[in-house]
Design a protein around this motif. Structure first.
Motif, PDB file in Angstrom:
ATOM      1  N   ARG A  25      -6.330   5.337  41.323  1.00  0.00           N
ATOM      2  CA  ARG A  25      -4.970   5.478  40.764  1.00  0.00           C
ATOM      3  C   ARG A  25      -4.091   4.118  41.047  1.00  0.00           C
ATOM      4  O   ARG A  25      -3.560   3.606  39.887  1.00  0.00           O
ATOM      5  N   GLN A  26      -4.388   3.609  42.011  1.00  0.00           N
ATOM      6  CA  GLN A  26      -3.601   2.213  42.233  1.00  0.00           C
ATOM      7  C   GLN A  26      -4.199   1.145  41.306  1.00  0.00           C
ATOM      8  O   GLN A  26      -3.422   0.510  40.692  1.00  0.00           O
ATOM      9  N   ASP A  27      -5.532   1.144  41.312  1.00  0.00           N
ATOM     10  CA  ASP A  27      -6.206  -0.017  40.498  1.00  0.00           C
ATOM     11  C   ASP A  27      -5.659   0.224  39.044  1.00  0.00           C
ATOM     12  O   ASP A  27      -5.823  -0.816  38.374  1.00  0.00           O
ATOM     13  N   THR A  28      -5.523   1.446  38.428  1.00  0.00           N
ATOM     14  CA  THR A  28      -5.323   1.607  37.134  1.00  0.00           C
ATOM     15  C   THR A  28      -3.849   1.912  36.927  1.00  0.00           C
ATOM     16  O   THR A  28      -3.454   2.125  35.978  1.00  0.00           O
ATOM     17  N   GLN A  29      -3.146   1.694  37.979  1.00  0.00           N
ATOM     18  CA  GLN A  29      -1.547   1.806  37.714  1.00  0.00           C
ATOM     19  C   GLN A  29      -1.156   3.106  37.151  1.00  0.00           C
ATOM     20  O   GLN A  29      -0.477   3.299  36.437  1.00  0.00           O
ATOM     21  N   GLY A  30      -2.172   4.079  37.792  1.00  0.00           N
ATOM     22  CA  GLY A  30      -1.862   5.599  37.357  1.00  0.00           C
ATOM     23  C   GLY A  30      -2.306   5.879  36.098  1.00  0.00           C
ATOM     24  O   GLY A  30      -2.225   7.014  35.715  1.00  0.00           O
ATOM     25  N   LYS A  31      -3.011   5.134  35.328  1.00  0.00           N
ATOM     26  CA  LYS A  31      -3.519   5.543  34.138  1.00  0.00           C
ATOM     27  C   LYS A  31      -4.761   6.438  34.255  1.00  0.00           C
ATOM     28  O   LYS A  31      -5.091   7.253  33.070  1.00  0.00           O
ATOM     29  N   THR A  75     -27.227   0.827  32.153  1.00  0.00           N
ATOM     30  CA  THR A  75     -26.400   1.169  30.897  1.00  0.00           C
ATOM     31  C   THR A  75     -25.065   1.141  31.361  1.00  0.00           C
ATOM     32  O   THR A  75     -24.435   1.041  32.425  1.00  0.00           O
ATOM     33  N   PRO A  76     -24.192   0.953  30.140  1.00  0.00           N
ATOM     34  CA  PRO A  76     -22.488   0.782  30.570  1.00  0.00           C
ATOM     35  C   PRO A  76     -22.243   2.103  31.349  1.00  0.00           C
ATOM     36  O   PRO A  76     -22.592   3.312  30.946  1.00  0.00           O
ATOM     37  N   LEU A  77     -21.210   1.851  32.184  1.00  0.00           N
ATOM     38  CA  LEU A  77     -20.771   2.902  33.110  1.00  0.00           C
ATOM     39  C   LEU A  77     -19.691   3.729  32.520  1.00  0.00           C
ATOM     40  O   LEU A  77     -18.789   3.044  31.868  1.00  0.00           O
ATOM     41  N   THR A  78     -19.336   5.122  32.975  1.00  0.00           N
ATOM     42  CA  THR A  78     -18.144   5.457  32.440  1.00  0.00           C
ATOM     43  C   THR A  78     -17.012   5.249  33.298  1.00  0.00           C
ATOM     44  O   THR A  78     -17.342   4.614  34.277  1.00  0.00           O
ATOM     45  N   PRO A  79     -15.790   5.299  32.760  1.00  0.00           N
ATOM     46  CA  PRO A  79     -14.710   4.748  33.612  1.00  0.00           C
ATOM     47  C   PRO A  79     -14.688   5.329  34.972  1.00  0.00           C
ATOM     48  O   PRO A  79     -14.399   4.616  36.023  1.00  0.00           O
ATOM     49  N   ALA A  80     -15.050   6.676  35.331  1.00  0.00           N
ATOM     50  CA  ALA A  80     -14.893   7.301  36.656  1.00  0.00           C
ATOM     51  C   ALA A  80     -15.848   6.486  37.317  1.00  0.00           C
ATOM     52  O   ALA A  80     -15.389   6.268  38.389  1.00  0.00           O
ATOM     53  N   VAL A  81     -17.145   6.436  37.103  1.00  0.00           N
ATOM     54  CA  VAL A  81     -18.079   5.572  37.784  1.00  0.00           C
ATOM     55  C   VAL A  81     -17.805   4.125  37.962  1.00  0.00           C
ATOM     56  O   VAL A  81     -17.697   3.778  39.122  1.00  0.00           O
ATOM     57  N   PHE A  82     -17.299   3.438  37.053  1.00  0.00           N
ATOM     58  CA  PHE A  82     -16.880   2.175  37.290  1.00  0.00           C
ATOM     59  C   PHE A  82     -15.819   2.024  38.227  1.00  0.00           C
ATOM     60  O   PHE A  82     -16.033   1.270  39.204  1.00  0.00           O
TER      61      PHE A  82
END
Length: 119
Positions: free
Chosen positions: A36-42, A8-15
């Protein structure tokens, strides 16, 4: 055997935890920094979110304990790595993302996008 379609689709945290472990074993704080780096702090994960997600991912068989190691700061830390099931879940989620981007391109919903994705 479980296929990519069975995950099933993953939550953002798990992804993002799986995504951070795709390049190798990491300890919790290193995972938090990578997300934090991969999401540019988002996306910033607190300890509760991170370790709650890790606990569930261990139980689900997405990751496994890679043992304790001494890090460069001379601290003993628990490291984690992807399992085969975790790699499959990450691959399935990335495939969903690629398919979504292709659909957005097809429908011309991404203004100014000059990069074309070919599979």
């Amino acid at each position: 055997m479980e296929t990519e379609e069975d995950v099933t689709p993953l939550t953002p945290a798990v992804f993002y935890i799986l995504f951070s472990l795709a390049t190798g074993e990491k300890h919790g704080y290193e995972i938090m920094k990578q997300v934090r780096q991969d999401t540019q702090g988002k996306i910033t994960m607190g300890n509760g979110t991170l370790y709650g997600s890790i606990k569930r991912m261990l139980a689900d068989g997405f990751i496994e304990d890679a043992g304790e190691q001494i890090d460069p700061d001379k601290e003993r830390r628990k490291y984690y790595r992807l399992t085969e099931r975790g790699k499959q879940a990450l691959g399935a989620e990335m495939q969903r993302y690629v398919e979504t981007v292709l659909l957005m391109q097809k429908r011309r919903l991404i203004p100014g996008l000059s990069v074309q994705v070919n599979l």
